[in-house]
Design an enzyme around this catalytic site. Structure first.
Site, mmCIF file in Angstrom:
data_model
loop_
_atom_site.group_PDB
_atom_site.id
_atom_site.type_symbol
_atom_site.label_atom_id
_atom_site.label_comp_id
_atom_site.label_asym_id
_atom_site.label_seq_id
_atom_site.Cartn_x
_atom_site.Cartn_y
_atom_site.Cartn_z
ATOM 1 N N SER A 197 0.832 -1.434 0.029
ATOM 2 C CA SER A 197 0.067 0.139 -0.203
ATOM 3 C C SER A 197 1.048 1.197 -0.074
ATOM 4 C CB SER A 197 -0.925 0.118 1.157
ATOM 5 O OG SER A 197 -0.172 -0.095 2.496
ATOM 6 N N GLY A 219 -1.729 -4.370 1.066
ATOM 7 C CA GLY A 219 -1.932 -5.586 1.719
ATOM 8 C C GLY A 219 -0.939 -6.606 1.234
ATOM 9 N N ASN A 235 4.022 -5.505 5.848
ATOM 10 C CA ASN A 235 2.852 -6.244 6.109
ATOM 11 C C ASN A 235 3.299 -7.676 6.695
ATOM 12 O OD1 ASN A 235 0.502 -4.737 5.483
ATOM 13 N ND2 ASN A 235 1.181 -5.236 3.199
ATOM 14 N N ASP A 240 -4.409 7.126 10.203
ATOM 15 C CA ASP A 240 -3.683 5.669 10.768
ATOM 16 C C ASP A 240 -2.392 5.587 11.134
ATOM 17 O OD1 ASP A 240 -2.340 5.802 8.294
ATOM 18 O OD2 ASP A 240 -3.594 3.928 7.425
ATOM 19 N N HIS A 286 0.182 5.470 6.580
ATOM 20 C CA HIS A 286 0.261 5.968 5.121
ATOM 21 C C HIS A 286 0.419 7.195 4.796
ATOM 22 C CE1 HIS A 286 -1.895 1.831 5.370
ATOM 23 N NE2 HIS A 286 -1.285 1.489 4.305
#
Length: 201
Positions: free
Chosen positions: A28, A65, A94, A175, A178
């Protein structure tokens, strides 16, 4: 005759430069999380590279992801389809967030690099760092994988762009993981600078 040779050499040089293809294999952080693909840094980096007289076709194969295992499973088909001259691996975040064993990450990175080199392309790996969710020992073991792989495979390692972006709160999504669209031009410039020692791509 000399003029014809000079013209032919110029055309061949131009073709060589224009034939550069950079495949970005990431998650991502490269796919453009919650933004259009056109806003993400892989779409902006050709402009930055052109400023440095590098005319590069960029293929963004990043998927939000994705783990290093996902990247490894997709890589053979991507290499066959796009025949890149360089592959930038931006994977592992991830893996770390899910607490995957560092040796699994290391094995996947090694296999990806081997596939890339066997195809005749150049591999470049980006260092990935993760929050200390699983403790400092895991964090250190995880982050050490990247320089180990770089040294053992003689593969260039470039810094993690998020370390600089995260310092600017206006560039980060709520978050805390990102970058926003506003950060993407800076990221493209940062990566173009880091790739400079490895031109042509």
């Amino acid at each position: 005759m000399i003029k014809r040779f000079s013209l032919l050499f110029s055309l061949l040089l131009s073709f060589s430069v224009s034939a550069q293809t950079l495949l970005v294999l990431g998650d991502s952080l490269s796919a453009g999380y919650q933004m259009s693909a056109e806003e993400a840094w892989p779409s902006l980096i050709p402009i930055e590279l052109e400023k440095r007289n590098q005319f590069v076709t960029v293929i963004n194969a990043s998927v939000s992801g994705d783990t290093s295992g996902n990247g490894l499973s997709k890589l053979p088909a991507l290499l066959q389809e796009h025949q890149p001259t360089t592959v930038l691996i931006e994977l592992g975040a991830n893996d770390g967030l899910r607490g995957f064993p560092p040796n699994v990450l290391k094995n996947n990175l090694n296999q990806m690099i081997s596939l890339i080199q066997s195809s005749g392309a150049k591999a470049i790996v980006m260092q990935i760092r993760v929050p200390p969710n699983y403790g400092q020992r895991y964090q250190q073991l995880f982050e050490n994988v990247y320089p180990q792989v770089s040294n053992e495979t003689d593969t260039p390692l470039i810094p993690f762009f998020l370390e600089q972006v995260i310092l600017n709160e206006e560039w980060m999504m709520s978050d805390g993981l990102h970058p926003k669209p506003a950060a993407q031009p800076w990221i493209a410039e940062f990566i173009a600078n880091e790739l400079e020692p490895f031109y042509p791509l």
